[in-house]
Design a protein around this motif. Structure first.
Motif, PDB file in Angstrom:
ATOM      1  N   ILE A  91       0.864  -1.149  -0.011  1.00  0.00           N
ATOM      2  CA  ILE A  91       0.111   0.154  -0.072  1.00  0.00           C
ATOM      3  C   ILE A  91       0.891   1.177  -0.044  1.00  0.00           C
ATOM      4  O   ILE A  91       1.741   1.378   0.769  1.00  0.00           O
ATOM      5  CB  ILE A  91      -0.747   0.024   1.082  1.00  0.00           C
ATOM      6  N   VAL A  92       0.687   2.004  -0.985  1.00  0.00           N
ATOM      7  CA  VAL A  92       1.452   3.263  -1.133  1.00  0.00           C
ATOM      8  C   VAL A  92       0.748   4.490  -1.198  1.00  0.00           C
ATOM      9  O   VAL A  92      -0.205   4.493  -2.171  1.00  0.00           O
ATOM     10  CB  VAL A  92       2.383   3.262  -2.456  1.00  0.00           C
ATOM     11  N   GLY A  93       0.826   5.481  -0.435  1.00  0.00           N
ATOM     12  CA  GLY A  93       0.014   6.685  -0.494  1.00  0.00           C
ATOM     13  C   GLY A  93       0.886   7.990  -0.303  1.00  0.00           C
ATOM     14  O   GLY A  93       1.930   7.909   0.390  1.00  0.00           O
ATOM     15  N   LEU A  94       0.242   9.057  -1.008  1.00  0.00           N
ATOM     16  CA  LEU A  94       0.783  10.258  -0.671  1.00  0.00           C
ATOM     17  C   LEU A  94       0.166  11.181   0.150  1.00  0.00           C
ATOM     18  O   LEU A  94      -0.983  11.407  -0.398  1.00  0.00           O
ATOM     19  CB  LEU A  94       1.390  10.922  -2.170  1.00  0.00           C
ATOM     20  N   SER A  95       0.687  11.907   0.941  1.00  0.00           N
ATOM     21  CA  SER A  95       0.027  13.050   1.726  1.00  0.00           C
ATOM     22  C   SER A  95      -1.403  12.459   2.302  1.00  0.00           C
ATOM     23  O   SER A  95      -1.548  11.611   3.359  1.00  0.00           O
ATOM     24  CB  SER A  95      -0.105  14.179   0.928  1.00  0.00           C
ATOM     25  N   MET A  96      -2.656  12.980   1.809  1.00  0.00           N
ATOM     26  CA  MET A  96      -3.796  12.561   1.927  1.00  0.00           C
ATOM     27  C   MET A  96      -3.603  10.960   1.957  1.00  0.00           C
ATOM     28  O   MET A  96      -4.336  10.170   2.844  1.00  0.00           O
ATOM     29  CB  MET A  96      -4.913  13.186   1.391  1.00  0.00           C
ATOM     30  N   GLY A  97      -3.294  10.549   0.841  1.00  0.00           N
ATOM     31  CA  GLY A  97      -3.206   9.100   0.579  1.00  0.00           C
ATOM     32  C   GLY A  97      -2.198   8.505   1.852  1.00  0.00           C
ATOM     33  O   GLY A  97      -2.257   7.251   2.099  1.00  0.00           O
ATOM     34  N   GLY A  98      -1.124   8.960   2.077  1.00  0.00           N
ATOM     35  CA  GLY A  98      -0.329   8.552   3.024  1.00  0.00           C
ATOM     36  C   GLY A  98      -0.942   8.423   4.460  1.00  0.00           C
ATOM     37  O   GLY A  98      -0.585   7.383   5.098  1.00  0.00           O
ATOM     38  N   PHE A  99      -1.789   9.415   4.814  1.00  0.00           N
ATOM     39  CA  PHE A  99      -2.433   9.113   6.173  1.00  0.00           C
ATOM     40  C   PHE A  99      -3.552   7.895   5.807  1.00  0.00           C
ATOM     41  O   PHE A  99      -3.476   7.328   6.801  1.00  0.00           O
ATOM     42  CB  PHE A  99      -3.392  10.537   6.301  1.00  0.00           C
ATOM     43  N   ALA A 100      -4.163   7.699   4.958  1.00  0.00           N
ATOM     44  CA  ALA A 100      -5.237   6.622   4.654  1.00  0.00           C
ATOM     45  C   ALA A 100      -4.246   5.409   4.598  1.00  0.00           C
ATOM     46  O   ALA A 100      -4.929   4.346   5.466  1.00  0.00           O
ATOM     47  CB  ALA A 100      -5.618   6.770   3.387  1.00  0.00           C
ATOM     48  N   THR A 101      -2.934   5.424   4.106  1.00  0.00           N
ATOM     49  CA  THR A 101      -2.065   4.335   4.283  1.00  0.00           C
ATOM     50  C   THR A 101      -1.827   3.800   5.687  1.00  0.00           C
ATOM     51  O   THR A 101      -1.930   2.687   5.997  1.00  0.00           O
ATOM     52  CB  THR A 101      -0.783   4.448   3.320  1.00  0.00           C
ATOM     53  N   LEU A 102      -1.371   4.807   6.483  1.00  0.00           N
ATOM     54  CA  LEU A 102      -1.319   4.469   7.968  1.00  0.00           C
ATOM     55  C   LEU A 102      -2.611   3.982   8.709  1.00  0.00           C
ATOM     56  O   LEU A 102      -2.335   2.891   9.328  1.00  0.00           O
ATOM     57  CB  LEU A 102      -0.754   5.824   8.671  1.00  0.00           C
ATOM     58  N   LEU A 103      -3.516   4.534   8.156  1.00  0.00           N
ATOM     59  CA  LEU A 103      -4.675   4.231   8.981  1.00  0.00           C
ATOM     60  C   LEU A 103      -5.233   2.911   8.337  1.00  0.00           C
ATOM     61  O   LEU A 103      -5.845   2.001   9.194  1.00  0.00           O
ATOM     62  CB  LEU A 103      -5.872   5.047   8.776  1.00  0.00           C
ATOM     63  N   PHE A 104      -5.133   2.502   7.225  1.00  0.00           N
ATOM     64  CA  PHE A 104      -5.182   1.124   6.480  1.00  0.00           C
ATOM     65  C   PHE A 104      -4.422   0.065   7.236  1.00  0.00           C
ATOM     66  O   PHE A 104      -4.894  -1.035   7.670  1.00  0.00           O
ATOM     67  CB  PHE A 104      -4.818   1.040   5.046  1.00  0.00           C
ATOM     68  N   GLY A 105      -3.040   0.486   7.954  1.00  0.00           N
ATOM     69  CA  GLY A 105      -2.046  -0.460   8.482  1.00  0.00           C
ATOM     70  C   GLY A 105      -2.737  -1.005   9.824  1.00  0.00           C
ATOM     71  O   GLY A 105      -2.579  -2.022  10.316  1.00  0.00           O
ATOM     72  N   ILE A 106      -3.131   0.281  10.519  1.00  0.00           N
ATOM     73  CA  ILE A 106      -3.727   0.004  11.723  1.00  0.00           C
ATOM     74  C   ILE A 106      -5.017  -1.002  11.761  1.00  0.00           C
ATOM     75  O   ILE A 106      -5.351  -1.898  12.474  1.00  0.00           O
ATOM     76  CB  ILE A 106      -4.121   1.259  12.561  1.00  0.00           C
TER      77      ILE A 106
END
Length: 280
Positions: A91-106
């Motif tokens: 899962i790769v996300g940038l900025s807003m997508g990076g935030f979603a990536t972290l929450l996806f991992g949780i």
């Protein structure tokens, strides 16, 4: 056009290549097209998927403000993977997508081969959060009323953490600006108000982050000032994370330095897949 059904919206996606899957989640000031350099590079060996978030045509633009926010962002990533029959992906996300990536991992660690949150964390430091939320509310209202052609595109493209792209790659910056001006004012305005402006502080997730063992590569440019403090915090609390800071680089790191970005991710993916990215 291919669409994945999500709660309250159809999500347009594209894919290329075959192999282990990579899901790309775009930033606020972008859409699926900003991953083109990564789609072309990684599809030589991976199955690559990029999609446009709700509010970003050709995905649907819901009218109901309740259909925007961080919970929908994570659920949408899951919806795309399940629609494609993918049980686990990088899962790769940038900025807003990076935030979603972290929450996806949780929330969905069992679905993540690895996480690459890039340029994540603006507005998260507690001392900045109130002002950040107020700015998001004001910008969101302005986008809904005026759209991107009311000056917001030029302001965004010349922001202190984005001007680096114009300096390095004027042609690429011009193409980015043309795409930015095409975005839905209502869709991005509602996203700004109810996702960007109402999302959690990443610092509030400390307990969950300390338990999250998904292999993670934190990525940030050293001129992306709003995100540096948060990424240092993430490096301190995530038990299985590395931090790659790209020099003389701002927010849109995948556009500014695509070769370096792709090389860093390729090395990370390879290490994870060989079982060598281990808990320290």
């Amino acid at each position: 056009m291919p669409y994945a059904e999500a709660d309250g919206a159809r999500l347009w996606y594209e894919e290329a290549g075959s192999g282990l899957p990579i899901l790309f989640i775009h930033e606020f000031g972008a859409d699926h097209r900003e991953w083109e350099e990564q789609m072309r590079f990684f599809s030589r060996e991976y199955r690559c998927i990029a999609y446009s978030a709700r509010g970003y045509p050709p995905s649907d633009v819901p009218e109901d403000p309740k259909l925007y926010g961080q919970d929908h962002a994570v659920a949408d990533a899951v919806a795309v993977l399940r629609h494609l029959g993918i049980g686990k992906a990088h899962i790769v996300g940038l900025s807003m997508g990076g935030f979603a990536t972290l929450l996806f991992g949780i929330r969905h660690p069992e679905m993540a081969l690895s996480l690459v949150p890039a340029g994540a964390g603006s507005g998260s430091p507690r001392a900045e959060q109130a002002e950040f939320r107020a700015q998001c509310a004001a910008r969101g209202d302005r986008l809904i009323a005026q759209g991107w052609r009311g000056g917001m595109a030029e302001e965004t493209g010349h922001a202190p953490t984005r001007i680096q792209l114009k300096k390095k790659d004027p042609r690429g910056w011009a193409a980015y600006m043309a795409r930015l001006a095409e975005h839905s004012g209502r869709g991005t305005g509602l996203t700004m108000k109810h996702y960007q402006g109402e999302r959690d502080s990443i610092f509030d997730w400390e307990a969950e982050l300390r338990r999250m063992e998904v292999p993670t590569l934190l990525v940030v440019g050293d001129e992306d000032w709003p995100c540096i403090e948060t990424n240092i915090f993430l490096k301190q609390v995530l038990p299985n994370a590395g931090l790659w800071m790209c020099p003389r680089t701002g927010h849109a790191i995948n556009l500014e330095e695509p070769a370096a970005f792709n090389a860093a991710l390729a090395s990370f993916f390879s290490t994870v897949e060989r079982g060598r990215w281990q808990l320290g």
